[in-house]
Design a protein around this motif. Structure first.
Motif, PDB file in Angstrom:
ATOM      1  N   SER A 113      -4.225   4.037  -9.039  1.00 55.89           N
ATOM      2  CA  SER A 113      -4.384   4.355  -7.622  1.00 55.89           C
ATOM      3  C   SER A 113      -3.151   5.470  -7.732  1.00 55.89           C
ATOM      4  CB  SER A 113      -3.974   3.133  -6.953  1.00 55.89           C
ATOM      5  OG  SER A 113      -3.884   3.436  -5.589  1.00 55.89           O
ATOM      6  N   ARG A 155      -6.904  -2.189  -1.941  1.00 58.39           N
ATOM      7  CA  ARG A 155      -7.237  -0.897  -1.718  1.00 58.39           C
ATOM      8  C   ARG A 155      -6.907  -0.596  -0.461  1.00 58.39           C
ATOM      9  NH1 ARG A 155     -12.591   0.383  -5.562  1.00 58.39           N
ATOM     10  NH2 ARG A 155     -11.633  -0.590  -7.586  1.00 58.39           N
ATOM     11  N   GLU A 156      -7.361  -1.078   0.450  1.00 60.06           N
ATOM     12  CA  GLU A 156      -6.965  -0.522   1.714  1.00 60.06           C
ATOM     13  C   GLU A 156      -5.527  -0.461   2.270  1.00 60.06           C
ATOM     14  OE1 GLU A 156      -8.236  -1.954   6.341  1.00 60.06           O
ATOM     15  OE2 GLU A 156      -9.345  -2.768   4.702  1.00 60.06           O
ATOM     16  N   ASP A 157      -5.006  -1.513   1.830  1.00 62.13           N
ATOM     17  CA  ASP A 157      -3.231  -1.381   2.033  1.00 62.13           C
ATOM     18  C   ASP A 157      -2.660  -0.198   1.423  1.00 62.13           C
ATOM     19  OD1 ASP A 157      -3.416  -3.333   3.707  1.00 62.13           O
ATOM     20  OD2 ASP A 157      -2.647  -5.097   2.537  1.00 62.13           O
ATOM     21  N   GLU A 191      -3.894   2.489   0.616  1.00 61.13           N
ATOM     22  CA  GLU A 191      -4.555   3.761   1.239  1.00 61.13           C
ATOM     23  C   GLU A 191      -3.574   3.936   2.458  1.00 61.13           C
ATOM     24  OE1 GLU A 191      -5.776   7.466   2.093  1.00 61.13           O
ATOM     25  OE2 GLU A 191      -5.998   6.344   0.051  1.00 61.13           O
ATOM     26  N   SER A 192      -3.263   2.769   3.002  1.00 60.56           N
ATOM     27  CA  SER A 192      -2.202   2.815   4.280  1.00 60.56           C
ATOM     28  C   SER A 192      -1.147   3.436   3.859  1.00 60.56           C
ATOM     29  CB  SER A 192      -2.516   1.440   5.056  1.00 60.56           C
ATOM     30  OG  SER A 192      -3.873   1.209   5.623  1.00 60.56           O
ATOM     31  N   THR A 247      -1.444   7.261   3.191  1.00 61.51           N
ATOM     32  CA  THR A 247      -1.651   7.961   4.400  1.00 61.51           C
ATOM     33  C   THR A 247      -0.319   8.073   5.071  1.00 61.51           C
ATOM     34  OG1 THR A 247      -3.860   7.209   4.412  1.00 61.51           O
ATOM     35  CG2 THR A 247      -2.790   8.046   6.584  1.00 61.51           C
TER      36      THR A 247
END
Length: 421
Positions: A330, A401-403, A405-406, A409
């Motif tokens: 990642s 993965r969502e965290d 990406e947060s 960002t």
């Protein structure tokens, strides 16, 4: 009279907000009002499997109802014996003696005292410790002495002992550093006692990265000149660099290895200094004056040992390495998104740690950008604590993965925001 909390590494005169956390779970912290904060630095590099892992929580609860604390000088207990045996699954065979303490700084103090005691008990007057430029090994006196001189310890300079310093092996200067190390080691009149390094990456010194090959050559030079090699794996240990211990990537076995932080999964303080039989035998005698004179009241606390045993079991039972590999991949993908940012420099990665500088190639801990970045991330409910203008991401291995990406960002938004301002 009112009692006020004095927080570490906090300048209270700036009046910065200090959020209060009510609970934690996995890769997140929660305020009392339910606000969720992503823990992007593993709560100061300690959390590995995530907050409140049920196996570690259960081990602590069970042990605290059975045996909470006891003296470890001349006495022992089952959680400590289990942990000593369990560490053999993760440490090289040569590190067959472990000494318990309670923090990374004390693990380093123990290592330094072991090294000096080794030479003293052998009748060899070696006292010089070699260190690497920009290094950081803790905040107790001995640990500060073997760290870089500067803002961290300038007020305490009269207390610090002299060391020999080798350059950090920046690209193109690796041979210069190796030559410096060899020059120190081959000094027959004043041979050094030991070299202490943070393997592969320097943490508080700015997340500076060097190669496994250089680490291997450093260890080889020490071995050739009979200088003890101390690996401070307090931060790098337990998967941070991609392997359980960073030294594995260089194929080396240090004479002494320090570990803490992730030893208990980052849940409760415990540290270990692992040493070879030669270090142990130098203190083994019928002469009580040659014993190893070090301890603390909470040495090998049974509850902490139980937490560490649960951590080892998690490593055995769960796909921890796979989670680490996911973070590595990642970070590698995110690096591609940052490569063309004009105000980003020094992009580097070491295992699960990604770091870079904003606005300046040289990381500066006292940069005014540091507090601004800290506040920016705090406002977006991301726990990131830059080292001045050096931003780094070091999440717990359980992060989704969502965290991730947060985090990425918000980091991109910070880069763009401070570029336009």
């Amino acid at each position: 009279m009112s009692i006020n909390i004095w927080h570490p590494f906090t300048q209270h005169g700036l009046g910065e907000p200090i959020p209060e956390i009510a609970r934690a779970e996995g890769a997140a912290l929660y305020k009392a009002d339910g606000t969720r904060i992503i823990d992007a630095i593993s709560s100061w590099w300690v959390q590995t499997h995530g907050h409140c892992h049920p196996k570690i929580v259960s081990a602590i609860q069970e042990q605290s109802a059975k045996l909470d604390q006891m003296i470890f000088a001349g006495w022992t207990h089952e959680p400590a014996r289990e942990l000593a045996a369990g560490l053999s699954d993760f440490l090289p065979e040569s590190l067959d003696h472990i000494f318990f303490s309670d923090s990374g700084s004390t693990a380093v103090e123990v290592a330094l005292k072991m090294a000096l005691g080794y030479w003293h008990n052998r009748g060899d007057a070696r006292q010089k410790i070699l260190v690497m430029e920009h290094s950081y090994h803790g905040d107790t006196i001995g640990a500060m002495s073997v760290g870089a001189r500067g803002v961290f310890n300038q007020a305490y300079a009269p207390l610090l002992f002299d060391v020999g310093t080798i350059a950090f092996p920046d690209a193109g200067s690796e041979q210069k550093m190796l030559d410096q190390l060899e020059a120190y080691c081959r000094n027959k009149d004043h041979p050094p006692a030991a070299l202490i390094v943070e393997p592969l990456i320097l943490g508080a010194g700015g997340m500076k990265v060097y190669s496994p090959e250089i680490l291997k050559q450093m260890a080889a030079i020490c071995r050739a000149y009979d200088v003890l090699f101390i690996a401070d794996e307090v931060m790098t240990g337990w998967g941070r660099t991609g392997t359980v211990f960073a030294c594995e990537q260089a194929g080396i076995e240090p004479d002494i290895l320090c570990m803490a932080k992730g030893l208990t999964g980052g849940v409760i303080p415990l540290a270990v200094t692992a040493a070879t039989d030669a270090l142990y035998q130098a203190h083994f005698s019928k002469d009580r004056a040659q014993m190893f004179f070090h301890s603390s009241s909470f040495t090998a606390n049974p509850i902490a040992c139980a937490a560490a045993n649960a951590n080892l079991q998690i490593w055995r039972d769960e796909p921890v390495q796979g989670r680490i590999d996911d973070i590595i991949a990642s970070h590698q993908n995110f690096t591609q998104r940052l490569m063309h940012k004009e105000n980003v420099s020094g992009l580097r990665q070491c295992g699960t740690i990604l770091a870079f500088e904003i606005d300046d190639n040289a990381g500066d801990y006292m940069s005014e950008l540091g507090p601004q970045l800290l506040g920016f991330f705090r406002d977006y409910n991301i726990l990131l604590r830059p080292l001045g203008n050096t931003v780094y991401i070091m999440p717990p291995y359980c992060i989704g993965r969502e965290d991730m990406e947060s985090i990425y960002t918000v980091v991109e938004e910070a880069i763009d925001h401070f570029h336009s301002n």
